[in-house]
Design an enzyme around this catalytic site. Structure first.
Site, PDB file in Angstrom:
ATOM      1  N   ASN A  42      -0.766  19.199 -21.391  1.00 52.27           N
ATOM      2  CA  ASN A  42      -1.093  18.379 -22.563  1.00 52.27           C
ATOM      3  C   ASN A  42      -1.071  19.183 -23.860  1.00 52.27           C
ATOM      4  O   ASN A  42      -1.533  18.694 -24.890  1.00 52.27           O
ATOM      5  CB  ASN A  42      -2.473  17.727 -22.401  1.00 52.27           C
ATOM      6  CG  ASN A  42      -2.462  16.698 -21.291  1.00 52.27           C
ATOM      7  OD1 ASN A  42      -1.439  16.083 -21.023  1.00 52.27           O
ATOM      8  ND2 ASN A  42      -3.591  16.522 -20.627  1.00 52.27           N
ATOM      9  N   GLU A  99      -4.850  16.649 -11.537  1.00 56.18           N
ATOM     10  CA  GLU A  99      -5.417  17.007 -12.844  1.00 56.18           C
ATOM     11  C   GLU A  99      -6.939  17.105 -12.830  1.00 56.18           C
ATOM     12  O   GLU A  99      -7.640  16.479 -13.626  1.00 56.18           O
ATOM     13  CB  GLU A  99      -4.965  16.021 -13.937  1.00 56.18           C
ATOM     14  CG  GLU A  99      -5.116  16.612 -15.334  1.00 56.18           C
ATOM     15  CD  GLU A  99      -4.413  15.820 -16.421  1.00 56.18           C
ATOM     16  OE1 GLU A  99      -3.239  15.467 -16.242  1.00 56.18           O
ATOM     17  OE2 GLU A  99      -5.055  15.571 -17.446  1.00 56.18           O
ATOM     18  N   ARG A 112       0.820  -1.233   0.000  1.00 58.37           N
ATOM     19  CA  ARG A 112       0.000   0.000   0.000  1.00 58.37           C
ATOM     20  C   ARG A 112       0.845   1.272   0.000  1.00 58.37           C
ATOM     21  O   ARG A 112       0.408   2.333   0.420  1.00 58.37           O
ATOM     22  CB  ARG A 112      -0.963   0.027   1.193  1.00 58.37           C
ATOM     23  CG  ARG A 112      -1.923  -1.133   1.198  1.00 58.37           C
ATOM     24  CD  ARG A 112      -3.058  -0.921   2.166  1.00 58.37           C
ATOM     25  NE  ARG A 112      -3.937  -2.072   2.126  1.00 58.37           N
ATOM     26  CZ  ARG A 112      -3.755  -3.153   2.872  1.00 58.37           C
ATOM     27  NH1 ARG A 112      -2.764  -3.214   3.723  1.00 58.37           N
ATOM     28  NH2 ARG A 112      -4.596  -4.171   2.760  1.00 58.37           N
ATOM     29  N   LYS A 119       2.768  11.209 -11.556  1.00 59.38           N
ATOM     30  CA  LYS A 119       1.932  10.302 -12.361  1.00 59.38           C
ATOM     31  C   LYS A 119       2.718   9.012 -12.560  1.00 59.38           C
ATOM     32  O   LYS A 119       3.843   9.038 -13.066  1.00 59.38           O
ATOM     33  CB  LYS A 119       1.617  10.916 -13.727  1.00 59.38           C
ATOM     34  CG  LYS A 119       0.457  11.888 -13.702  1.00 59.38           C
ATOM     35  CD  LYS A 119       0.047  12.245 -15.125  1.00 59.38           C
ATOM     36  CE  LYS A 119      -1.066  13.263 -15.144  1.00 59.38           C
ATOM     37  NZ  LYS A 119      -1.401  13.703 -16.515  1.00 59.38           N
ATOM     38  N   HIS A 133       7.401   9.481 -28.625  1.00 58.42           N
ATOM     39  CA  HIS A 133       6.377  10.350 -28.033  1.00 58.42           C
ATOM     40  C   HIS A 133       6.678  11.836 -28.295  1.00 58.42           C
ATOM     41  O   HIS A 133       5.813  12.586 -28.765  1.00 58.42           O
ATOM     42  CB  HIS A 133       6.295  10.057 -26.526  1.00 58.42           C
ATOM     43  CG  HIS A 133       5.404  10.983 -25.778  1.00 58.42           C
ATOM     44  ND1 HIS A 133       4.029  10.966 -25.925  1.00 58.42           N
ATOM     45  CD2 HIS A 133       5.678  11.980 -24.892  1.00 58.42           C
ATOM     46  CE1 HIS A 133       3.512  11.903 -25.160  1.00 58.42           C
ATOM     47  NE2 HIS A 133       4.481  12.530 -24.518  1.00 58.42           N
ATOM     48  N   HIS A 137      -0.471  17.498 -27.121  1.00 57.41           N
ATOM     49  CA  HIS A 137      -0.569  16.057 -26.879  1.00 57.41           C
ATOM     50  C   HIS A 137      -1.847  15.439 -27.460  1.00 57.41           C
ATOM     51  O   HIS A 137      -1.901  14.228 -27.649  1.00 57.41           O
ATOM     52  CB  HIS A 137      -0.486  15.755 -25.381  1.00 57.41           C
ATOM     53  CG  HIS A 137       0.912  15.896 -24.832  1.00 57.41           C
ATOM     54  ND1 HIS A 137       1.640  17.060 -24.946  1.00 57.41           N
ATOM     55  CD2 HIS A 137       1.716  15.018 -24.189  1.00 57.41           C
ATOM     56  CE1 HIS A 137       2.829  16.892 -24.375  1.00 57.41           C
ATOM     57  NE2 HIS A 137       2.907  15.667 -23.918  1.00 57.41           N
ATOM     58  N   GLU A 159       9.230  18.514 -25.117  1.00 56.89           N
ATOM     59  CA  GLU A 159       8.549  18.904 -23.869  1.00 56.89           C
ATOM     60  C   GLU A 159       9.105  20.233 -23.352  1.00 56.89           C
ATOM     61  O   GLU A 159       8.375  21.031 -22.765  1.00 56.89           O
ATOM     62  CB  GLU A 159       8.681  17.805 -22.805  1.00 56.89           C
ATOM     63  CG  GLU A 159       8.117  16.439 -23.209  1.00 56.89           C
ATOM     64  CD  GLU A 159       6.586  16.397 -23.330  1.00 56.89           C
ATOM     65  OE1 GLU A 159       5.910  17.358 -22.923  1.00 56.89           O
ATOM     66  OE2 GLU A 159       6.076  15.388 -23.870  1.00 56.89           O
ATOM     67  N   HIS A 182      -0.878  12.330 -29.269  1.00 56.91           N
ATOM     68  CA  HIS A 182      -1.311  10.988 -28.840  1.00 56.91           C
ATOM     69  C   HIS A 182      -2.025  10.258 -29.970  1.00 56.91           C
ATOM     70  O   HIS A 182      -1.836   9.059 -30.179  1.00 56.91           O
ATOM     71  CB  HIS A 182      -2.266  11.089 -27.643  1.00 56.91           C
ATOM     72  CG  HIS A 182      -1.549  11.318 -26.343  1.00 56.91           C
ATOM     73  ND1 HIS A 182      -2.147  11.931 -25.267  1.00 56.91           N
ATOM     74  CD2 HIS A 182      -0.294  11.000 -25.948  1.00 56.91           C
ATOM     75  CE1 HIS A 182      -1.284  11.993 -24.264  1.00 56.91           C
ATOM     76  NE2 HIS A 182      -0.157  11.439 -24.655  1.00 56.91           N
ATOM     77  N   ARG A 196      -3.920  21.221 -14.592  1.00 58.75           N
ATOM     78  CA  ARG A 196      -2.728  20.440 -14.966  1.00 58.75           C
ATOM     79  C   ARG A 196      -2.770  20.018 -16.432  1.00 58.75           C
ATOM     80  O   ARG A 196      -1.738  19.763 -17.043  1.00 58.75           O
ATOM     81  CB  ARG A 196      -2.595  19.215 -14.047  1.00 58.75           C
ATOM     82  CG  ARG A 196      -1.351  18.388 -14.321  1.00 58.75           C
ATOM     83  CD  ARG A 196      -1.080  17.360 -13.238  1.00 58.75           C
ATOM     84  NE  ARG A 196       0.034  16.491 -13.617  1.00 58.75           N
ATOM     85  CZ  ARG A 196       0.725  15.734 -12.777  1.00 58.75           C
ATOM     86  NH1 ARG A 196       0.405  15.708 -11.497  1.00 58.75           N
ATOM     87  NH2 ARG A 196       1.713  14.972 -13.206  1.00 58.75           N
ATOM     88  N   LYS A 228       6.877  22.790 -14.315  1.00 58.21           N
ATOM     89  CA  LYS A 228       6.032  21.621 -14.033  1.00 58.21           C
ATOM     90  C   LYS A 228       5.653  21.584 -12.555  1.00 58.21           C
ATOM     91  O   LYS A 228       4.505  21.299 -12.206  1.00 58.21           O
ATOM     92  CB  LYS A 228       6.726  20.321 -14.459  1.00 58.21           C
ATOM     93  CG  LYS A 228       5.862  19.107 -14.125  1.00 58.21           C
ATOM     94  CD  LYS A 228       5.859  18.008 -15.107  1.00 58.21           C
ATOM     95  CE  LYS A 228       4.789  16.987 -14.743  1.00 58.21           C
ATOM     96  NZ  LYS A 228       4.885  15.752 -15.449  1.00 58.21           N
TER      97      LYS A 228
END
Ligand code: NAD
Ligand code: GLY
Length: 358
Positions: free
Chosen positions: A245, A237, A121, A143, A265, A248, A185, A252, A241, A227
């Site tokens: 993107n 998010e 946990r 993330k 990417h 993106h 980025e 994506h 946040r 960031k």
């Protein structure tokens, strides 16, 4: 060396940036309150370059190191690799106070972070990013997760590291294509938040690609600071946040329709940022000069700017519609409202299609 801080109350942590700081990893882990067992999660490529020296400095500081090598590549950011980590942690009797260290790019960071979020946990973990992309993006912000065969990053958790250690020297061994992908980025941070960073990139791109130490340290620290501020405002998010993107949505979709093999990417994000700037211009949020600057800088970095002719626009739109950021027939877009400024805007597939050819 420079130290930044991600301020999230009891989940706050430092980001140390400098050349050669991998050799100080033992002290930094101790300072972060870590003791005892540490699992170093990495892959064979990175292990061959950096595992032995890291193992040695950690052992010298009293840590009991368990290296865990995972197969290389995005296709292994999955539940099977996660099981490999859990099996070793259980086999070596890792406890709640033991820790995990991610030594690698974003694939390793996301996997090790998710293992840390879920093993017993939650155990503490450290990010030691070794690609530019991981140094400016994935190692900061918590993330973590793995892919499912139905889509990328579908299984995951928000779970902050105890410490991020960014050694600029490791970029010496990074293939140029990976370095350039990471620069996408960095350009993104300039577009969404920082005209001065954007200007610096315009002026110094060649030196940066040539691995100028001072410039690298500066753009990495500036990116991490931007960031960190975004994550501090909206860790999970809920809304804001998502400015991260920018570029993106198309990026994506391009990765998905080319089967995740056509583009790295960052390369897909390069195309996506040019298209997002074109859409922003067509919708009247930025002028032609801003669009031209974005396109030129992406090109200058050596990133692609156009959609390959064999990609069907309808497939791209369809992929955006099934993307998790879409809703109610319209697609939520991060718009460039001039270099350094963003806003959200909902667009119909038709409005997006109109700009994709630009
Ligand atoms: P990656 O982790 O696949 O690394 C790219 C390649 O570089 C690999 O082959 C790796 O072995 C090699 N490599 C790493 N460091 C090296 C070094 N110093 N020298 C030589 N080779 C080296 O790719 P990436 O671009 O770092 O990360 C992409 C992943 O990051 C994706 O899975 C993406 O979903 C994830 N990501 C996560 C976040 C987040 O916020 N968690 C943000 C952006 C991207
Ligand atoms: N890479 C986007 C984020 O961390 O939110």
């Amino acid at each position: 060396m420079e130290t930044l801080r991600v301020d999230l109350g009891e989940r706050s942590y430092p980001i140390h940036i400098g050349e050669g700081i991998l050799s100080l990893a033992g002290e930094f882990l101790q300072q972060a309150g870590l003791r005892g067992k540490v699992a170093v999660v990495t892959n064979p490529t990175v292990a061959q370059l950096y595992l032995d020296p890291l193992h040695e400095v950690l052992t010298r500081s009293g840590f009991a190191v368990t290296p865990i090598l995972l197969p290389e590549g995005e296709e292994h950011k999955d539940l099977k690799s996660l099981s490999v980590i859990y099996d070793r942690l259980i086999g070596e009797r890792f406890e709640r106070k033991s820790s995990i260290l991610a030594l690698g790019g974003g694939v390793i960071g996301d996997l090790a972070g998710f293992a840390a979020a879920t093993y017993l946990r939650g155990v503490p973990y450290v990010q030691v990013p070794t690609t530019l992309l991981a140094q400016v993006d994935s190692s900061v912000g918590g993330k973590t997760g793995v892919n499912h065969h139905e889509g990328k990053n579908l299984i995951g958790a928000f779970y902050q590291p105890k410490l991020v250690l960014i050694d600029i020297a490791v970029l010496n061994t990074l293939p140029r294509r990976e370095l350039v992908a990471g620069l996408a980025e960095v350009i993104k941070y300039g577009i969404i938040d920082d005209p001065a960073l954007f200007g610096l990139l315009e002026k110094e791109m060649q030196k940066i690609i040539g691995l100028d130490r001072e410039l690298l340290a500066r753009i990495i620290a500036t990116s991490c600071a931007i960031k960190a501020r975004v994550v501090e405002k909206d860790e999970r998010e809920e809304e804001y946040r998502a400015v991260l993107n920018f570029g993106h949505t198309v990026g994506h979709a391009l990765e998905a329709v080319t089967g995740y093999t056509g583009f790295l990417h960052g390369e897909a994000v390069g195309v996506g940022m040019v298209k997002a700037a074109a859409i922003s211009m067509q919708q009247g949020f930025c002028d032609e000069k801003d669009f031209a600057r974005v396109r030129k800088l992406v090109e200058k970095a050596g990133l692609p700017v156009g959609i390959p002719s064999d990609v069907r626009m309808q497939d791209l739109i369809q992929s955006m519609e099934v993307d998790k950021k879409s809703g109610g027939g319209k697609i939520k877009f991060v718009i460039c409202a001039g270099i350094g400024k963003t806003r959200f805007h909902w667009l119909t597939p038709g409005e997006i299609l109109g700009a994709l050819g630009a």
